[in-house]
Write a protein that holds these residues in place. Sequence first.
Motif, PDB file in Angstrom:
ATOM      1  N   TYR A 231      44.608  44.888  51.324  1.00 32.77           N
ATOM      2  CA  TYR A 231      45.914  44.999  50.662  1.00 32.77           C
ATOM      3  C   TYR A 231      45.745  44.685  49.180  1.00 32.77           C
ATOM      4  CZ  TYR A 231      50.826  43.823  49.705  1.00 32.77           C
ATOM      5  OH  TYR A 231      52.100  43.770  49.200  1.00 32.77           O
ATOM      6  N   ALA A 232      46.326  45.503  48.315  1.00 30.67           N
ATOM      7  CA  ALA A 232      46.286  45.187  46.874  1.00 30.67           C
ATOM      8  C   ALA A 232      47.519  45.744  46.168  1.00 30.67           C
ATOM      9  CB  ALA A 232      45.031  45.755  46.235  1.00 30.67           C
ATOM     10  N   ASP A 233      48.111  44.921  45.302  1.00 34.09           N
ATOM     11  CA  ASP A 233      49.218  45.373  44.456  1.00 34.09           C
ATOM     12  C   ASP A 233      48.739  45.479  43.018  1.00 34.09           C
ATOM     13  OD1 ASP A 233      51.540  45.609  46.148  1.00 34.09           O
ATOM     14  OD2 ASP A 233      51.488  43.416  46.369  1.00 34.09           O
ATOM     15  N   TYR A 234      49.256  46.504  42.323  1.00 35.61           N
ATOM     16  CA  TYR A 234      48.941  46.693  40.904  1.00 35.61           C
ATOM     17  C   TYR A 234      50.247  46.845  40.134  1.00 35.61           C
ATOM     18  CZ  TYR A 234      44.372  47.636  42.871  1.00 35.61           C
ATOM     19  OH  TYR A 234      43.202  47.530  43.576  1.00 35.61           O
ATOM     20  N   GLU A 235      50.278  46.207  38.970  1.00 35.68           N
ATOM     21  CA  GLU A 235      51.442  46.310  38.106  1.00 35.68           C
ATOM     22  C   GLU A 235      51.095  47.316  37.009  1.00 35.68           C
ATOM     23  OE1 GLU A 235      53.510  42.565  36.320  1.00 35.68           O
ATOM     24  OE2 GLU A 235      52.211  43.441  34.791  1.00 35.68           O
ATOM     25  N   VAL A 236      51.805  48.423  37.010  1.00 32.26           N
ATOM     26  CA  VAL A 236      51.552  49.479  36.023  1.00 32.26           C
ATOM     27  C   VAL A 236      52.666  49.399  34.986  1.00 32.26           C
ATOM     28  CG1 VAL A 236      51.180  51.942  35.677  1.00 32.26           C
ATOM     29  CG2 VAL A 236      50.570  50.880  37.864  1.00 32.26           C
ATOM     30  N   THR A 237      52.288  49.243  33.717  1.00 35.04           N
ATOM     31  CA  THR A 237      53.290  48.988  32.684  1.00 35.04           C
ATOM     32  C   THR A 237      53.145  49.941  31.509  1.00 35.04           C
ATOM     33  OG1 THR A 237      53.133  46.643  33.266  1.00 35.04           O
ATOM     34  CG2 THR A 237      54.310  47.178  31.238  1.00 35.04           C
ATOM     35  N   PHE A 353      40.394  51.291  51.754  1.00 35.22           N
ATOM     36  CA  PHE A 353      39.454  51.554  52.850  1.00 35.22           C
ATOM     37  C   PHE A 353      38.279  50.572  52.747  1.00 35.22           C
ATOM     38  CE2 PHE A 353      36.574  54.019  55.516  1.00 35.22           C
ATOM     39  CZ  PHE A 353      37.439  54.651  56.407  1.00 35.22           C
ATOM     40  N   PRO A 354      37.850  49.965  53.879  1.00 33.72           N
ATOM     41  CA  PRO A 354      36.734  49.009  53.825  1.00 33.72           C
ATOM     42  C   PRO A 354      35.520  49.618  53.119  1.00 33.72           C
ATOM     43  CG  PRO A 354      37.710  49.029  56.016  1.00 33.72           C
ATOM     44  CD  PRO A 354      38.370  50.147  55.235  1.00 33.72           C
ATOM     45  N   GLY A 355      34.899  48.788  52.281  1.00 33.70           N
ATOM     46  CA  GLY A 355      33.740  49.263  51.523  1.00 33.70           C
ATOM     47  C   GLY A 355      34.047  49.444  50.046  1.00 33.70           C
ATOM     48  N   HIS A 356      35.325  49.326  49.674  1.00 31.07           N
ATOM     49  CA  HIS A 356      35.712  49.455  48.266  1.00 31.07           C
ATOM     50  C   HIS A 356      36.404  48.178  47.812  1.00 31.07           C
ATOM     51  CE1 HIS A 356      34.846  53.744  48.501  1.00 31.07           C
ATOM     52  NE2 HIS A 356      35.428  53.707  49.682  1.00 31.07           N
ATOM     53  N   SER A 357      36.272  47.884  46.527  1.00 32.97           N
ATOM     54  CA  SER A 357      36.883  46.648  46.015  1.00 32.97           C
ATOM     55  C   SER A 357      38.202  46.958  45.309  1.00 32.97           C
ATOM     56  CB  SER A 357      35.933  45.983  45.020  1.00 32.97           C
ATOM     57  OG  SER A 357      35.910  46.726  43.810  1.00 32.97           O
ATOM     58  N   PRO A 358      39.080  45.949  45.207  1.00 36.02           N
ATOM     59  CA  PRO A 358      40.322  46.145  44.445  1.00 36.02           C
ATOM     60  C   PRO A 358      40.071  46.573  42.995  1.00 36.02           C
ATOM     61  CG  PRO A 358      40.500  44.207  45.834  1.00 36.02           C
ATOM     62  CD  PRO A 358      39.071  44.673  45.942  1.00 36.02           C
ATOM     63  N   SER A 380      47.974  39.280  42.490  1.00 36.10           N
ATOM     64  CA  SER A 380      47.409  38.594  43.663  1.00 36.10           C
ATOM     65  C   SER A 380      48.490  38.363  44.714  1.00 36.10           C
ATOM     66  CB  SER A 380      46.797  37.253  43.247  1.00 36.10           C
ATOM     67  OG  SER A 380      47.847  36.325  43.020  1.00 36.10           O
ATOM     68  N   ASP A 381      48.064  37.951  45.899  1.00 39.10           N
ATOM     69  CA  ASP A 381      49.016  37.648  46.967  1.00 39.10           C
ATOM     70  C   ASP A 381      49.999  36.566  46.534  1.00 39.10           C
ATOM     71  OD1 ASP A 381      47.661  39.465  48.440  1.00 39.10           O
ATOM     72  OD2 ASP A 381      46.682  38.028  49.776  1.00 39.10           O
ATOM     73  N   THR A 388      42.047  42.091  35.489  1.00 41.52           N
ATOM     74  CA  THR A 388      41.102  42.763  36.380  1.00 41.52           C
ATOM     75  C   THR A 388      41.367  42.319  37.819  1.00 41.52           C
ATOM     76  OG1 THR A 388      39.499  41.014  36.082  1.00 41.52           O
ATOM     77  CG2 THR A 388      39.289  42.926  34.634  1.00 41.52           C
ATOM     78  N   ALA A 389      40.799  43.049  38.745  1.00 42.37           N
ATOM     79  CA  ALA A 389      41.022  42.764  40.171  1.00 42.37           C
ATOM     80  C   ALA A 389      39.716  42.238  40.773  1.00 42.37           C
ATOM     81  CB  ALA A 389      41.461  44.036  40.874  1.00 42.37           C
ATOM     82  N   PRO A 390      39.780  41.623  41.952  1.00 42.96           N
ATOM     83  CA  PRO A 390      38.554  41.124  42.580  1.00 42.96           C
ATOM     84  C   PRO A 390      37.541  42.247  42.825  1.00 42.96           C
ATOM     85  CG  PRO A 390      40.479  40.231  43.679  1.00 42.96           C
ATOM     86  CD  PRO A 390      40.981  41.266  42.724  1.00 42.96           C
ATOM     87  N   GLU A 391      36.271  41.888  42.628  1.00 40.49           N
ATOM     88  CA  GLU A 391      35.182  42.861  42.832  1.00 40.49           C
ATOM     89  C   GLU A 391      34.751  42.893  44.294  1.00 40.49           C
ATOM     90  OE1 GLU A 391      33.798  44.806  40.626  1.00 40.49           O
ATOM     91  OE2 GLU A 391      34.081  43.907  38.636  1.00 40.49           O
ATOM     92  N   ARG A 392      35.187  41.851  45.039  1.00 42.47           N
ATOM     93  CA  ARG A 392      34.725  41.732  46.414  1.00 42.47           C
ATOM     94  C   ARG A 392      35.286  42.844  47.279  1.00 42.47           C
ATOM     95  NH1 ARG A 392      35.153  35.821  48.899  1.00 42.47           N
ATOM     96  NH2 ARG A 392      37.316  36.375  48.625  1.00 42.47           N
ATOM     97  N   LYS A 393      34.433  43.455  48.044  1.00 39.99           N
ATOM     98  CA  LYS A 393      34.906  44.533  48.909  1.00 39.99           C
ATOM     99  C   LYS A 393      34.834  44.111  50.370  1.00 39.99           C
ATOM    100  CE  LYS A 393      31.849  47.182  46.700  1.00 39.99           C
ATOM    101  NZ  LYS A 393      30.855  48.169  46.297  1.00 39.99           N
ATOM    102  N   ALA A 394      35.784  44.580  51.153  1.00 35.02           N
ATOM    103  CA  ALA A 394      35.693  44.354  52.588  1.00 35.02           C
ATOM    104  C   ALA A 394      34.487  45.154  53.079  1.00 35.02           C
ATOM    105  CB  ALA A 394      36.956  44.814  53.281  1.00 35.02           C
ATOM    106  N   ILE A 395      33.631  44.480  53.802  1.00 37.50           N
ATOM    107  CA  ILE A 395      32.413  45.131  54.253  1.00 37.50           C
ATOM    108  C   ILE A 395      32.739  46.190  55.296  1.00 37.50           C
ATOM    109  CG2 ILE A 395      30.287  44.679  55.555  1.00 37.50           C
ATOM    110  CD1 ILE A 395      30.227  41.978  53.979  1.00 37.50           C
ATOM    111  N   ALA A 396      32.106  47.340  55.137  1.00 36.52           N
ATOM    112  CA  ALA A 396      32.319  48.397  56.122  1.00 36.52           C
ATOM    113  C   ALA A 396      31.912  47.851  57.484  1.00 36.52           C
ATOM    114  CB  ALA A 396      31.502  49.615  55.755  1.00 36.52           C
ATOM    115  N   PRO A 397      32.709  48.088  58.519  1.00 35.41           N
ATOM    116  CA  PRO A 397      32.488  47.421  59.803  1.00 35.41           C
ATOM    117  C   PRO A 397      31.247  47.930  60.527  1.00 35.41           C
ATOM    118  CG  PRO A 397      34.183  49.076  60.011  1.00 35.41           C
ATOM    119  CD  PRO A 397      33.836  49.019  58.556  1.00 35.41           C
ATOM    120  N   PRO A 398      30.622  47.047  61.311  1.00 36.97           N
ATOM    121  CA  PRO A 398      29.542  47.483  62.188  1.00 36.97           C
ATOM    122  C   PRO A 398      30.120  48.166  63.424  1.00 36.97           C
ATOM    123  CG  PRO A 398      29.959  45.151  62.504  1.00 36.97           C
ATOM    124  CD  PRO A 398      30.922  45.625  61.449  1.00 36.97           C
TER     125      PRO A 398
END
Length: 487
Positions: A231-237, A353-358, A380-381, A388-398
Amino acid sequence: MRLNAVRVFSIALIFSLAFFSAGSTAQAGIVPASRADRAEAREIFKELIEINTTDTPQGNVTSGSAAMEKRFLDAGFAREDVQLIWPDAQKQNLVLRLHAAEPTSQKPVLFLCHIDVVQALRSDWHTDPFQFVEKGGYFYGRGTQDMKDSDAALVATFLRLHREGYKPKRDLILALTADEEGGKFNGAQWLLEHHRDLVDAAYVINPDSGGVELDHGRAVVADVEATEKVYADYEVTATNPGGHSSRPRPDNAIYELTIALTKLQAYTFPFELNPITRTYFANLAKQETGQTGEDIHAILALPPDPAAAARLSQEPSFNSNFRTTCVPTRLIAGHANNALAQTAQANVNCRIFPGHSPEEIRQQLITVFGDPRLTVRYVSDAGQVSDTAPERKAIAPPEPIKEVFEPLTRLTQAIWPGISVTPVMENGASDSIYFAQVGIPCYGYSAIALERDDDRAHGQDERLPVDSYWKSLDFFYAFAKELGGSK
Ligand SMILES: [Zn+2]
């Protein structure tokens, strides 16, 4: 959060990961709770429902975790195995450990449960949301579906295992956490960052999602959340010096923002599959006929057929399983009817989609908008806005692991004979995401059976069929023993 996947996937799948003869429930490992076990489980459920754990001035998560702490200590758990730890006095998390009989190199299994609930107003309900009411075959109260039912079932399970002297082959951990539903002190995230040793595990079982879907009392499908989007929210101004509306200038914040959003409407993120969605669609292909069936076969081919993907993407539930989605959900602009807007702002909500970062998606939004006058900032939540947004990506599932799915399928089919069990990608979000981000696989399954049209999580008159509670209790007792291994 619960059962979103079920809502999205309205098509029942006749599929199971492994085939077992249904046999009797006893053969499958189900040992029903005794009357005394049930009475205790009901007491725990009642106690949790009647403690207000909302993120409001009236709510206090600590009261809930402390009440469970007392139960574990009274039952004889060692003090060091019952940890009440916290970044905030009202948001204490409880982490309980049932030790392996002998030292082992096998990592523990973590059962992850949030004990906070969404606010509920007495005036909206027919009963007091913070009173545990049994009526007409249901338990009523805030959290009866999300997720004090599972909290209580697992507390009761750990107490029963301890009482019976059960010694697993690996540690079993139960975490009761704060602020999954909102608030500044998300317990799952905080525990991972500050007490990794307490919650480190081979994998996580999170009963906050997944479950059994009933259609007029008939169990149709059991969904197991095996990965989830981010989940990610972006503020576009867009900003502008503004001025009098009788003298419009060529540049205009509202036009710039709406042009950008129109570009977003026309943009489609790339088509993707991962092992979970591929398994899901491969099994769906066996059931679907006609154009839809052909198209599903065509997207599973290598390379996937773009025309088939485009046709299927017309269906929102397919589309959200194929790609990252971003959509504007709120707009604010201007300050007076007779003035040029100085600010125009949109919230763009993305499900990644898992595998990409915010941050990767933020950069992609900037590219799509193609207007350097706009800013795209991450929200953020907790509502904090950053450049900038977090670089951490949800790992693509096994691939779904057999060690979990084999007993899960067998026990589920023992309780609900003939039911199909399928892994799904959840399009919503739960606390599993924090564990997925550090590479710990998470499986979302509540073993709670609900009618398709009776999802009342976060809503009024939240309720749970009494029978569903007893079944989940029997499931978790057997499942915990399967995952823990016998003596
Ligand atoms: Zn929840």
